[in-house]
Every structure is written in C-alpha cells, then in structure tokens.
Design an enzyme around this catalytic site. Structure first.
Site, short mmCIF file in Angstrom:
data_model
loop_
_atom_site.label_atom_id
_atom_site.label_comp_id
_atom_site.label_asym_id
_atom_site.label_seq_id
_atom_site.Cartn_x
_atom_site.Cartn_y
_atom_site.Cartn_z
CG HIS A 84 -0.42 0.26 2.53
ND1 HIS A 84 0.17 -0.73 3.29
CD2 HIS A 84 -0.33 1.40 3.26
CE1 HIS A 84 0.56 -0.21 4.43
NE2 HIS A 84 0.30 1.09 4.44
CG ASP A 85 2.48 3.30 2.97
OD1 ASP A 85 1.55 3.96 2.45
OD2 ASP A 85 2.67 3.23 4.19
CE LYS A 88 3.64 6.72 3.14
NZ LYS A 88 3.55 6.32 4.57
CG HIS A 114 1.50 7.79 -0.46
ND1 HIS A 114 0.90 8.70 0.36
CD2 HIS A 114 1.13 6.58 0.02
CE1 HIS A 114 0.22 8.08 1.29
NE2 HIS A 114 0.33 6.78 1.11
CG HIS A 139 -3.59 3.11 1.08
ND1 HIS A 139 -2.86 3.37 -0.05
CD2 HIS A 139 -2.91 3.69 2.09
CE1 HIS A 139 -1.79 4.06 0.26
NE2 HIS A 139 -1.79 4.29 1.56
CG HIS A 140 -4.28 7.53 2.43
ND1 HIS A 140 -4.25 7.66 3.80
CD2 HIS A 140 -3.05 7.09 2.07
CE1 HIS A 140 -3.04 7.32 4.24
NE2 HIS A 140 -2.29 6.98 3.21
CG ASP A 168 -2.01 2.64 6.87
OD1 ASP A 168 -0.90 2.51 7.42
OD2 ASP A 168 -2.24 3.52 6.02
FE FE2 Z 1 -0.46 5.56 2.85
#
Ligand code: FE2
Length: 261
Positions: A84-85, A88, A114, A139-140, A168
């Site tokens: 998910h990240d 970044k 991101h 996811h955000h 998260d």
């Molecule tokens: Fe995130």
C-alpha cells in the site's frame, strides 16, 4: 490393436496434466518471487516502511479472516497491505518522509500523491492482480467520501482498501514514527471507533471491535513490539520485519526449483 489406442491417449493426457501442473507451480513460484523482490526493494529503501507494511498485513489478515473471506480474497488483501505504501518510494517524497518536522501545505499535497504513484508502480502487475493497483490507490479514501485521491464513497471503495485503512491507522497509532510517539492499544482502538462511518466502513469497525478480533490484534501487536522480536530483527541486520506474516501464499515447494528447470 484396438486396446492400444486408448492406452496411448490416456498416457498422453496424463503427461499433459503433469506438464500443466508443473508449469502452473513454476508460475506461482515466479509470482511469489516477484512480489518478494518488490518487498525487498521496499526494505532496502526504508526498513521502517518494510516493517510497517508487514504489521499492517498481519492486522488486515486477522480482520479479513474474521469477515469470513475466502483464501483468494485474503491473499488479495495481504498483497494490497504489503504494497500500500510503495508509492512513497519516490525521489520527490523521500526527503519529506525522512524529515521529522511538520509538513508544509505543499509537502502535504506531495504526500497525497503516494496512493496514485503506488498504483502506477504496480500497473505492470494489473493483468495478474487486477485488485492490487485499485486497492493501493484507494487506501486513503474515506467511507464518507472525503478521502483521496478520488473521493470514493462507501461500497465504491474496494474492500481491500477498506480493510487496509483500518489496519494502517491502527499501526500508525501504536507504533512510534519519526514524527509521533507510539500511543497505547486502547487509544488506537478508540480512534478506530471514532472513525466508524466517517473514515471507516462501519461494518468492518464493528467486526474490528469484537472481542475475538481485538484480542488477536492485541496479541499480534505485542508480538511485533516484543524485545525478543526487536533483537531478532537486529541480528538480521537491522531489518525489523516480521517474517511470520509475509507471503503465506508462497508454495511450499519453493526450495525444489531445480526440478523443473
Ligand atoms: Fe499511505
């Protein structure tokens, strides 16, 4: 003579089945190895993010199992949690994430890219895992439609992303980060409760708050934060990941690759 033909056909058919089975097993190993390589790249770039995504995968899987989801869907959720990240890992964001000071509005806007960057990184895998990029991109997003990047609302947000969002947030609160100290298990539980119906899917929040799920999550959290786990991680060269929650779909026969080379 008549008897010989069916036997030959049978032998050829079973040969084909064996060959197909072997090719499928090899494809599964290649897929697991590809994903593991990507995860290694996340570790190499930032071991803290590598540890975070593994803890998130652990919590997400507890929730997914409690929701009664089948094994294919749980693997899908695990993949979204682990990557998910990945957005970044980008030159424009690295300095921002490593700077403990407060974000400027411009930096905040950059950080908000991101999820979409992550989906773009994972785009070549979309033919194999169509849910992966969509889950990572979302996811955000928030249940009430005020999230980012697309202001998706309610059930329009992929289930993978709704589960990962809870996991998260729980990990972000209970684990120390560069810019904020760790807070307690009960504070994190309260934050999830507060987000019911606004940030998070209300049904999933109810499930998360059930005694059965809370006790499993708390156990997983204590294990991930235990001094023994930390010293094991130091022995591994500073990588603080939790190998017991990673790549559960990896075929058992991974070590016998020489068989079908
Ligand atoms: Fe995130």
């Amino acid at each position: 003579m008549r008897d010989v033909i069916p036997i030959s056909i049978g032998a050829a058919a079973s040969g084909l089945i064996v060959r197909e089975h072997s090719m499928r097993a090899r494809a599964e190993r290649l897929s697991a190895a590809t994903l593991e390589t990507l995860l290694n790249a996340i570790d190499a770039n930032d071991a803290e993010t590598g540890a975070h995504v593994r803890r998130v995968a652990g919590y997400a899987l507890i929730l997914a199992k409690a929701a009664g989801l089948d094994v294919r869907r749980r693997h899908s959720i695990e993949r979204v949690a682990l990557f998910h990240d990945i957005g970044k890992m980008h030159g424009a964001l690295t300095d921002i994430f490593h700077d403990p000071s407060r974000l400027t509005p411009e930096e905040r806007r950059a950080v908000m890219t991101h999820p979409q960057r992550g989906a773009e990184v994972l785009a070549p895998l979309s033919a194999f895992y169509p849910e992966l990029g969509k889950g990572v991109a979302a996811h955000h997003e928030r249940w009430d439609g005020t999230g980012y990047p697309h202001c998706l609302k309610g059930g329009k947000i992929p289930l993978e992303a709704r589960i990962v969002a809870i996991a998260d947030t729980f990990d972000a609160i209970t684990h120390r980060r560069r810019y904020s100290p760790a807070r307690s298990f009960s504070e994190a539980v309260e934050a999830i409760r507060q987000g019911k119906g606004t940030q998070f899917d209300p049904g999933l929040v109810d499930l998360f708050l059930s005694q059965r799920v809370l006790s499993q999550v708390e156990r997983a959290m204590r294990r991930a934060h235990s001094p023994q786990r930390k010293s094991e991680n130091r022995r591994r060269g500073g990588q603080s990941h939790a190998p017991d929650i990673t790549f559960r779909w990896r075929p058992r026969s991974l070590s016998s690759q020489s068989q079908d080379r």
